[in-house]
Design a protein around this motif. Structure first.
Motif, short mmCIF file in Angstrom:
data_model
loop_
_atom_site.label_atom_id
_atom_site.label_comp_id
_atom_site.label_asym_id
_atom_site.label_seq_id
_atom_site.Cartn_x
_atom_site.Cartn_y
_atom_site.Cartn_z
N SER A 43 14.53 5.07 90.48
CA SER A 43 14.90 6.35 89.87
C SER A 43 14.91 7.51 90.86
N LEU A 44 14.41 7.29 92.07
CA LEU A 44 14.41 8.33 93.09
C LEU A 44 15.01 7.79 94.38
N PHE A 45 15.89 8.59 94.98
CA PHE A 45 16.61 8.15 96.18
C PHE A 45 16.58 9.26 97.22
N LEU A 46 16.75 8.85 98.46
CA LEU A 46 16.84 9.83 99.55
C LEU A 46 18.29 9.86 100.03
N GLY A 47 18.87 11.06 100.06
CA GLY A 47 20.21 11.25 100.59
C GLY A 47 20.14 11.98 101.92
N VAL A 48 20.75 11.43 102.96
CA VAL A 48 20.73 12.04 104.29
C VAL A 48 22.17 12.31 104.72
N ASP A 49 22.51 13.57 104.80
CA ASP A 49 23.84 14.00 105.23
C ASP A 49 23.76 14.36 106.71
N VAL A 50 24.36 13.53 107.55
CA VAL A 50 24.27 13.71 109.00
C VAL A 50 25.46 14.55 109.48
N GLY A 51 25.17 15.71 110.05
CA GLY A 51 26.21 16.56 110.60
C GLY A 51 26.04 16.69 112.11
N GLY A 52 26.99 17.34 112.73
CA GLY A 52 26.92 17.51 114.18
C GLY A 52 25.79 18.41 114.61
N THR A 53 25.39 19.35 113.74
CA THR A 53 24.33 20.30 114.11
C THR A 53 23.08 20.18 113.26
N ALA A 56 32.80 11.98 103.90
CA ALA A 56 33.74 12.38 102.85
C ALA A 56 33.73 11.37 101.71
N ALA A 57 33.65 10.09 102.06
CA ALA A 57 33.58 9.05 101.03
C ALA A 57 32.27 9.17 100.24
N ALA A 58 31.19 9.50 100.93
CA ALA A 58 29.91 9.69 100.25
C ALA A 58 30.01 10.85 99.26
N ALA A 59 30.61 11.96 99.68
CA ALA A 59 30.77 13.12 98.79
C ALA A 59 31.61 12.74 97.57
N ALA A 60 32.63 11.90 97.79
CA ALA A 60 33.48 11.45 96.67
C ALA A 60 32.68 10.60 95.69
N ILE A 61 31.84 9.71 96.22
CA ILE A 61 31.00 8.88 95.35
C ILE A 61 29.98 9.75 94.61
N GLY A 62 29.47 10.78 95.28
CA GLY A 62 28.58 11.72 94.61
C GLY A 62 29.28 12.38 93.43
N GLY A 73 27.32 16.64 100.07
CA GLY A 73 27.01 15.66 101.11
C GLY A 73 25.70 14.94 100.86
N THR A 74 24.69 15.70 100.47
CA THR A 74 23.36 15.11 100.26
C THR A 74 23.32 14.30 98.97
#
Length: 310
Positions: free
Chosen positions: A6-16, A116-122, A296-297
């Motif tokens: 029921s709890l998940f960690l989302g990690v959005d990796v960016g350039g900065t 982008a695919a992750a954001a779409a699934i979100g 993203g997250t």
């Protein structure tokens, strides 16, 4: 249902930055933090090893989490284990990221996807309102990302990296991202300020940025509105081609530049209907994605659903 499911960690990796969120099944962000990646990029062991080490503190902070989703800004292998081309973090290219994470944290599961695919699934799992089973997702920010959700799954193509709309050739054989990514938009803005100084108003002498563009468009600045119209014309041409190829009826827009979508939508609506035949137009729906800054997250967290049958 166990707490681990029921709890998940989302990690959005960016350039900065890394954006890390603790997310529940309903898409509520229970905790969030943002971390500068400069130490990762400058680390003598390289970004990948440093990232794997760095995950330890988050997994220790959230011991109830077993599943971690990671969104990466670029192309990854079809089996979603290895980054292939990550322009903002070239040190990750070819690095066995998933294998390294599993070796270090054998009691956890990791799910990787293009950002982008992750954001779409979100959007598919957590989006507000009636979300389509099939839709084209376009994210407009520093770059132009896109994904197709087909029957609730990311369409990967034959080798895993379909739908790179940002690299479609557009006007003057330049890539779409070059033309209307952040730098392209600012170039259009600068050109129009110079061409129409009498209409530029408060834009004269300012440090140009997309926040300034959106804010001044909202106050009716003529040049800012012209910028959005030109961006929309270029984007809509790419959408027409993509809709023809995919035969998709729903198009969702996300990313930071989508804050100005209201100023682009009349041109996008006009052009798509002008250049598509009635077959495509009658069911076409163009709308702003709903997750906004957390896309993203939340999307990275939603990847955990993809591999666990939840």
């Amino acid at each position: 249902m166990s707490k681990q499911d029921s709890l998940f960690l989302g990690v959005d990796v960016g350039g900065t930055h890394l954006k890390i969120g603790l997310v529940d099944r309903e898409g509520t962000m229970l905790d969030f933090q943002k971390e500068d990646t400069t130490p990762y990029r400058d680390h003598p062991d390289g970004f990948g090893k440093c990232f794997i080490e760095g995950m330890g503190k988050f997994l220790a902070k959230y011991p109830e989490v077993e599943k971690v989703g990671i969104g990466l800004p670029g192309m990854i292998s079809k089996n979603r284990t290895t980054p292939l081309e990550i322009p903002a973090i070239p040190d990750l290219n070819g690095f066995p990221l998933k294998a390294g994470l599993l070796e270090k944290y054998p009691n956890h599961e990791f799910f990787m996807e293009n950002d982008a695919a992750a954001a779409a699934i979100g959007e598919f799992y957590y989006g507000k309102g009636d979300v389509a089973e099939n839709f084209l997702f376009i994210t407009m920010g520093t770059g132009i990302g896109s994904a197709l959700v087909l029957d609730g799954q990311v369409f990967k193509g034959s080798r895993g990296n379909a739908l790179e709309m940002g690299h479609m050739l557009s006007r003057g054989n330049a890539g779409l991202e070059t033309l209307i990514g952040r730098n392209g938009i600012l170039r259009i803005m600068d050109n129009l300020i110079n061409a129409y100084p009498e209409k530029a108003g408060e834009l004269i002498g300012k440090d140009l940025g997309t926040h300034l563009l959106v804010d001044t468009a909202k106050t009716g600045n003529e040049v800012s509105l012209m910028v959005f119209k030109e961006v929309a014309q270029i984007l809509s041409e790419a959408i027409v081609s993509t809709v023809r190829i995919l035969d998709v009826t729903d198009v969702y827009f996300g990313g930071g530049i989508s804050a100005g979508l209201e100023f682009m939508m009349p041109t996008i609506e006009y052009n798509t209907r002008k250049f598509l035949t009635p077959y495509y137009v009658k069911d076409l729906k163009l709308k702003k994605a709903t997750l906004e800054n957390n896309a993203g997250t939340l999307g990275a967290a939603a990847l955990c659903f993809m591999g666990s049958g939840l």
